[in-house]
Write a protein that holds these residues in place. Structure first.
Motif, short mmCIF file in Angstrom:
data_model
loop_
_atom_site.label_atom_id
_atom_site.label_comp_id
_atom_site.label_asym_id
_atom_site.label_seq_id
_atom_site.Cartn_x
_atom_site.Cartn_y
_atom_site.Cartn_z
N SER A 1 0.84 -1.19 0.00
CA SER A 1 0.00 0.00 0.00
C SER A 1 0.88 1.24 0.00
O SER A 1 2.10 1.15 0.18
CB SER A 1 -0.92 0.01 1.22
N GLY A 2 0.25 2.39 -0.20
CA GLY A 2 0.97 3.65 -0.13
C GLY A 2 1.24 4.31 -1.47
O GLY A 2 1.76 5.42 -1.53
N GLY A 3 0.91 3.63 -2.56
CA GLY A 3 1.14 4.20 -3.87
C GLY A 3 0.28 5.43 -4.11
O GLY A 3 -0.81 5.56 -3.56
N ASP A 4 0.78 6.34 -4.93
CA ASP A 4 0.08 7.60 -5.13
C ASP A 4 0.63 8.28 -6.39
O ASP A 4 1.62 7.81 -6.99
CB ASP A 4 0.29 8.50 -3.91
N TRP A 59 4.49 -13.78 -4.17
CA TRP A 59 4.29 -12.39 -4.56
C TRP A 59 3.01 -11.84 -3.92
O TRP A 59 2.04 -12.55 -3.76
CB TRP A 59 4.12 -12.29 -6.07
N GLY A 60 3.06 -10.56 -3.60
CA GLY A 60 1.85 -9.90 -3.11
C GLY A 60 1.23 -9.04 -4.20
O GLY A 60 1.78 -8.90 -5.29
N GLN A 61 0.10 -8.49 -3.89
CA GLN A 61 -0.54 -7.53 -4.78
C GLN A 61 0.28 -6.24 -4.79
O GLN A 61 0.97 -5.94 -3.83
CB GLN A 61 -1.97 -7.23 -4.31
N GLY A 62 0.22 -5.52 -5.86
CA GLY A 62 1.07 -4.36 -6.00
C GLY A 62 0.36 -3.06 -5.63
O GLY A 62 -0.85 -3.02 -5.39
N THR A 63 1.15 -1.99 -5.62
CA THR A 63 0.63 -0.66 -5.40
C THR A 63 1.24 0.27 -6.45
O THR A 63 2.43 0.15 -6.76
CB THR A 63 0.91 -0.17 -3.96
N LEU A 64 0.42 1.14 -7.01
CA LEU A 64 0.84 1.95 -8.16
C LEU A 64 1.44 3.28 -7.72
O LEU A 64 0.82 4.03 -6.95
CB LEU A 64 -0.36 2.20 -9.08
N VAL A 65 2.63 3.56 -8.23
CA VAL A 65 3.30 4.83 -8.00
C VAL A 65 3.43 5.55 -9.34
O VAL A 65 3.93 4.97 -10.31
CB VAL A 65 4.70 4.62 -7.39
N ILE A 66 2.96 6.77 -9.39
CA ILE A 66 3.09 7.59 -10.58
C ILE A 66 3.82 8.88 -10.21
O ILE A 66 3.35 9.63 -9.34
CB ILE A 66 1.72 7.93 -11.21
N ALA A 67 4.97 9.08 -10.82
CA ALA A 67 5.75 10.30 -10.60
C ALA A 67 5.62 11.15 -11.85
O ALA A 67 6.22 10.86 -12.88
CB ALA A 67 7.20 9.98 -10.30
N ILE A 119 4.10 -0.24 -11.01
CA ILE A 119 3.45 -0.99 -9.94
C ILE A 119 4.56 -1.62 -9.12
O ILE A 119 5.46 -2.27 -9.68
CB ILE A 119 2.51 -2.06 -10.50
N TYR A 120 4.50 -1.43 -7.81
CA TYR A 120 5.51 -1.97 -6.90
C TYR A 120 4.91 -3.16 -6.16
O TYR A 120 3.87 -3.03 -5.50
CB TYR A 120 5.97 -0.90 -5.92
N TYR A 121 5.59 -4.30 -6.28
CA TYR A 121 5.16 -5.52 -5.60
C TYR A 121 6.11 -5.82 -4.45
O TYR A 121 7.33 -5.73 -4.61
CB TYR A 121 5.20 -6.71 -6.56
N CYS A 122 5.55 -6.21 -3.30
CA CYS A 122 6.41 -6.80 -2.29
C CYS A 122 6.29 -8.31 -2.42
O CYS A 122 5.26 -8.83 -2.86
CB CYS A 122 6.08 -6.32 -0.88
N ALA A 123 7.35 -8.99 -2.09
CA ALA A 123 7.42 -10.42 -2.33
C ALA A 123 8.31 -11.07 -1.28
O ALA A 123 9.23 -10.44 -0.76
CB ALA A 123 7.98 -10.67 -3.73
N ARG A 124 8.05 -12.34 -1.01
CA ARG A 124 8.82 -13.05 0.01
C ARG A 124 9.89 -13.92 -0.60
O ARG A 124 9.65 -14.64 -1.58
CB ARG A 124 7.88 -13.92 0.85
N ASP A 125 11.05 -13.85 0.01
CA ASP A 125 12.15 -14.72 -0.41
C ASP A 125 11.88 -16.16 0.02
O ASP A 125 11.10 -16.41 0.94
CB ASP A 125 13.44 -14.22 0.24
N TRP A 126 12.54 -17.10 -0.66
CA TRP A 126 12.46 -18.50 -0.26
C TRP A 126 13.08 -18.71 1.10
O TRP A 126 12.70 -19.58 1.87
CB TRP A 126 13.16 -19.35 -1.32
N GLY A 127 14.08 -17.90 1.42
CA GLY A 127 14.80 -18.05 2.69
C GLY A 127 14.96 -16.72 3.39
O GLY A 127 14.06 -15.87 3.38
#
Lengths: 121, 107
Positions: free
Chosen positions: A7-10, A111-119, A93-101
């Motif tokens: 979250s937090g995209g804007d 992978w998680g759902q993403g959040t959109l950043v527009i600059a 779109i920025y995705y957060c994701a978990r490493d295997w380790g």
């Protein structure tokens, strides 16, 4: 089940700052590294940053090093991406994701759902 | 940095077909290659890791092979839900890098 919610995209002006958040659940958060990966419009996937399970090591892509900072709060199962000096080419779109380790594998298992950043001005 | 090159960049196929996507690394990455599936408006999904190991729940029609610098993803008996973009990812060393993607379309 593993859940990662970004979250937090804007929409922001170039040169300004933004902080993304990633809320994790469904696994033992303190055992795993977390990544941020982005996808610009019409482009492929680009790794951005990684933080080790205990926060001891951070890794960054050359394109963001010195401008972005990844951090984590292991008490609240959260990961953050502080983005300063945003540029048009950071639009994605920025995705957060978990490493295997713990972060050292580099393999993105979930992978998680993403959040959109527009600059843009 | 290790560059990853996928081919083809796009591919048309029919339900029931068998397709192969190739990924080439600019240097030896041993077996440290993964494949991810991306559908529009959806988060990516990991399919295969360590070249040929299927993630939990991934259908057996997906398979991977290769070693060193040359790798393939094969999808047998294509199903409607398989039409997506596929990315290879090397994780032998940081920075981890992705191929440019292969878009699999319905013929």
């Amino acid at each position: 089940q593993v859940q990662l919610v970004a979250s937090g995209g804007d929409v922001v002006q170039p040169g300004t700052s933004l902080r993304l958040s990633c809320a994790a659940s469904g696994f033992t958060f303190t055992n795993y590294g977390i990544h941020w990966v982005r996808q610009a419009p019409g482009k492929g996937l680009e790794w951005v940053a990684t933080i080790w399970y205990d926060g001891s090591i951070e890794k960054y892509a050359d394109s963001v090093r010195g401008r972005f900072t990844i951090s984590r709060d292991n008490s609240n199962n959260m990961v953050y991406l502080q983005m300063n000096g945003l540029r048009g080419e950071d639009t994605a779109i920025y995705y957060c994701a978990r490493d295997w380790g713990r972060g050292d594998s580099g393999y993105i298992e979930y992978w998680g759902q993403g959040t959109l950043v527009i600059a843009s001005s | 940095d290790t560059q990853m090159t996928q081919s083809p960049s796009s591919l048309s196929a029919s339900v029931g077909d068998r397709v192969t996507i190739t990924c080439r690394a600019s240097q030896d990455i041993s077996k440290w290659l993964a494949w991810h599936q991306k559908k529009p408006e959806k988060a990516p999904k990991s399919l295969i890791y360590a070249t040929s190991a299927l993630q939990n729940g991934v259908p057996s029609r997906f398979s991977g092979s290769g070693s060193g610098t040359d790798f393939t993803l094969t999808i047998s008996n294509l199903q409607p839900e398989d039409f997506a973009t596929y990315y290879c990812q090397q994780y032998a060393s940081y920075p981890q890098t992705f191929g440019q993607g292969t878009r699999l379309e319905i013929k």
